[in-house]
Design a protein around this motif. Structure first.
Motif, PDB file in Angstrom:
ATOM      1  N   GLU A   1      46.363  36.642  39.323  1.00 21.70           N
ATOM      2  CA  GLU A   1      48.006  36.729  38.601  1.00 21.70           C
ATOM      3  C   GLU A   1      48.869  35.401  39.438  1.00 21.70           C
ATOM      4  O   GLU A   1      49.690  35.088  39.011  1.00 21.70           O
ATOM      5  N   ILE A   2      48.025  34.923  40.054  1.00 15.03           N
ATOM      6  CA  ILE A   2      48.712  33.694  40.969  1.00 15.03           C
ATOM      7  C   ILE A   2      48.288  32.856  40.518  1.00 15.03           C
ATOM      8  O   ILE A   2      46.603  32.523  40.998  1.00 15.03           O
ATOM      9  N   ALA A   3      48.390  31.416  39.730  1.00 14.06           N
ATOM     10  CA  ALA A   3      47.562  30.747  39.657  1.00 14.06           C
ATOM     11  C   ALA A   3      47.818  28.790  39.632  1.00 14.06           C
ATOM     12  O   ALA A   3      48.857  29.245  39.795  1.00 14.06           O
ATOM     13  N   TYR A   4      46.943  28.767  39.964  1.00 12.34           N
ATOM     14  CA  TYR A   4      47.478  27.163  40.517  1.00 12.34           C
ATOM     15  C   TYR A   4      47.473  26.241  39.409  1.00 12.34           C
ATOM     16  O   TYR A   4      46.555  25.900  38.568  1.00 12.34           O
TER      17      TYR A   4
ATOM     18  N   GLY B   1      42.588  33.268  47.381  1.00 10.12           N
ATOM     19  CA  GLY B   1      41.670  33.818  46.479  1.00 10.12           C
ATOM     20  C   GLY B   1      41.972  33.109  44.887  1.00 10.12           C
ATOM     21  O   GLY B   1      41.453  34.444  44.007  1.00 10.12           O
ATOM     22  N   ILE B   2      42.645  32.478  44.491  1.00 12.17           N
ATOM     23  CA  ILE B   2      43.019  31.606  43.786  1.00 12.17           C
ATOM     24  C   ILE B   2      41.877  31.557  42.668  1.00 12.17           C
ATOM     25  O   ILE B   2      40.619  30.491  43.116  1.00 12.17           O
ATOM     26  N   THR B   3      41.753  31.783  41.548  1.00 13.25           N
ATOM     27  CA  THR B   3      40.152  31.563  40.579  1.00 13.25           C
ATOM     28  C   THR B   3      40.751  30.952  39.202  1.00 13.25           C
ATOM     29  O   THR B   3      39.614  30.365  38.493  1.00 13.25           O
ATOM     30  N   THR B   4      42.136  31.395  39.139  1.00 15.37           N
ATOM     31  CA  THR B   4      42.819  30.434  37.343  1.00 15.37           C
ATOM     32  C   THR B   4      43.658  29.085  38.375  1.00 15.37           C
ATOM     33  O   THR B   4      44.502  29.522  38.940  1.00 15.37           O
TER      34      THR B   4
ATOM     35  N   GLN C   1      58.402  33.687  47.594  1.00 19.97           N
ATOM     36  CA  GLN C   1      57.917  35.038  47.498  1.00 19.97           C
ATOM     37  C   GLN C   1      58.683  35.760  46.517  1.00 19.97           C
ATOM     38  O   GLN C   1      57.830  36.676  45.719  1.00 19.97           O
ATOM     39  N   LEU C   2      60.130  35.630  46.801  1.00 18.17           N
ATOM     40  CA  LEU C   2      60.880  36.853  45.974  1.00 18.17           C
ATOM     41  C   LEU C   2      60.863  36.462  44.405  1.00 18.17           C
ATOM     42  O   LEU C   2      61.048  37.046  43.992  1.00 18.17           O
TER      43      LEU C   2
ATOM     44  N   VAL D   1      51.375  32.447  47.472  1.00 21.64           N
ATOM     45  CA  VAL D   1      50.058  33.682  47.122  1.00 21.64           C
ATOM     46  C   VAL D   1      50.495  34.929  47.806  1.00 21.64           C
ATOM     47  O   VAL D   1      49.794  36.343  47.345  1.00 21.64           O
ATOM     48  N   LYS D   2      51.411  35.050  49.244  1.00 20.44           N
ATOM     49  CA  LYS D   2      51.767  36.358  49.480  1.00 20.44           C
ATOM     50  C   LYS D   2      52.887  37.191  48.334  1.00 20.44           C
ATOM     51  O   LYS D   2      52.728  38.474  48.841  1.00 20.44           O
ATOM     52  N   ALA D   3      53.350  36.529  47.480  1.00 22.96           N
ATOM     53  CA  ALA D   3      53.476  37.863  46.357  1.00 22.96           C
ATOM     54  C   ALA D   3      52.466  38.377  45.452  1.00 22.96           C
ATOM     55  O   ALA D   3      53.252  39.518  44.909  1.00 22.96           O
ATOM     56  N   SER D   4      51.061  37.874  45.445  1.00 20.29           N
ATOM     57  CA  SER D   4      50.705  38.711  45.378  1.00 20.29           C
ATOM     58  C   SER D   4      50.839  40.518  45.156  1.00 20.29           C
ATOM     59  O   SER D   4      50.664  40.498  46.528  1.00 20.29           O
TER      60      SER D   4
END
Length: 336
Positions: free
Chosen positions: A15-18, A44-47, A267-268, A296-299
């Protein structure tokens, strides 16, 4: 890192992509770019999202080298076609069959992969019949060079027409990649409802409004040295629309909201776009690994209703909502 389905497909993406729009191959050195990709993988980003036009193909090459050696099946690699690449010849842009077929081959070579998970029309091509474009995309899918097709910054009507043709041609149009943030909400009235109806998911770019929603730009104060807003070759034009005291004051009013929620400003901002159920992923960029770690802490963050209301109370008066902006910002003719 949580994952979401991309539209109504069976493809799950982080849900967070780079993304590497304004960084790889232009703003940051390759060692820094590789470190950011490594951090994204560690978080943990896969996208991973790129485009052939970014740094005139260099960004794809950097990403290909950064991901080399990773298990391909564990990644979702996205790229795009439309904007001029190469020397800018008459067929070096647009969505003609010629340009699409040549571009996908070039992208795969630079990315060092046999296929991309998602191939996206980076804008709508007014000079090519939509039937030609969608037939070419169908053939790209059938050849195994792309698994799915998406679009970027298309209007609701354009998305509907493209989706209808994709269904006739037997492939899935599953995604839309628009700009979307607390400050830029032009997709909410037309694009999102159309996509919800059609089973298309949003992969949104600029969720922190080119860095403005981090709070580092202060009303009445000089621009931070070395920031994107001072980089005339890599982003200053894109961020300039937000750099006025009215917007920056509204953004500063978000600081206590973020603090009370236990989040950084970035993050917000990322968590806010992920509250929209039509959003499959938010694309983040980074010039330093620690920025990846922060974002990524927004995930998985769920913002309470009172927090969402407080955000609207703070910035609602400076939000851009006009859905016609998408069409107005699109090229009237194929760029060269």
């Amino acid at each position: 890192m949580e994952h979401r389905y991309l539209g109504n497909s069976g493809l799950k993406i982080s849900e967070i992509a780079y993304g590497n729009w304004l960084t790889h191959g232009s703003q940051v050195e390759e060692d820094a770019a590789l470190a950011c990709v490594r951090q994204a993988l560690d978080e943990g980003i896969t996208t991973f999202d790129t485009a052939d036009v970014y740094a005139n193909t260099k960004a794809e090459s950097v990403l290909g080298r950064a991901l080399k050696g990773e298990r391909r099946e564990s990644l979702e690699i996205f790229t795009k076609v439309y904007w001029p690449t190469g020397p800018g010849g008459p067929n070096d842009s647009g969505l003609s069959r010629k340009h699409i077929m040549e571009s996908i081959s070039g992208s795969l070579t630079r990315l060092q992969t046999d296929y991309v998970d998602l191939y996206q029309a980076h804008r709508y091509d007014t000079e090519t019949p939509l039937e030609e474009t969608m037939q070419a995309f169908a053939d790209v899918v059938r050849s195994g060079k792309a698994l799915y097709i998406g679009v970027s910054e298309w209007t609701a009507d354009q998305i509907r027409a493209g989706h209808a043709l994709s269904a006739e041609l037997g492939f899935q149009l599953i995604s839309s990649q628009p700009q979307y943030s607390m400050l830029w909400r032009v997709i909410e009235d037309e694009v999102v409802p159309a996509c919800e109806e059609l089973g298309i998911g949003q992969i949104v770019w600029s969720p922190i409004a080119q860095g403005v929603l981090t709070g580092k730009y202060k009303p009445g104060q000089p621009l931070p040295e070395g920031s994107r807003a001072t980089d005339k070759s890599g982003g200053a034009d894109n961020i300039s629309r937000w750099l006025n005291d009215e917007v920056l004051k509204a953004v500063s009013d978000l600081e206590p909201i973020a603090k009370d929620a236990g989040l950084s400003m970035a993050q917000l901002a990322v968590a806010w776009v992920l509250q929209n159920t039509n959003v499959s992923a938010a694309i983040i960029g980074a010039s330093r690994p620690e920025q990846v770690t922060d974002n990524v802490k927004a995930s998985g963050v769920k913002l309470a209703d009172d927090v969402m209301k407080a955000i609207d109370d703070a910035v609602g008066h400076v939000v851009l909502r006009d859905p016609s902006v998408t069409a107005k910002a699109a090229p009237a003719s194929r760029p060269t």
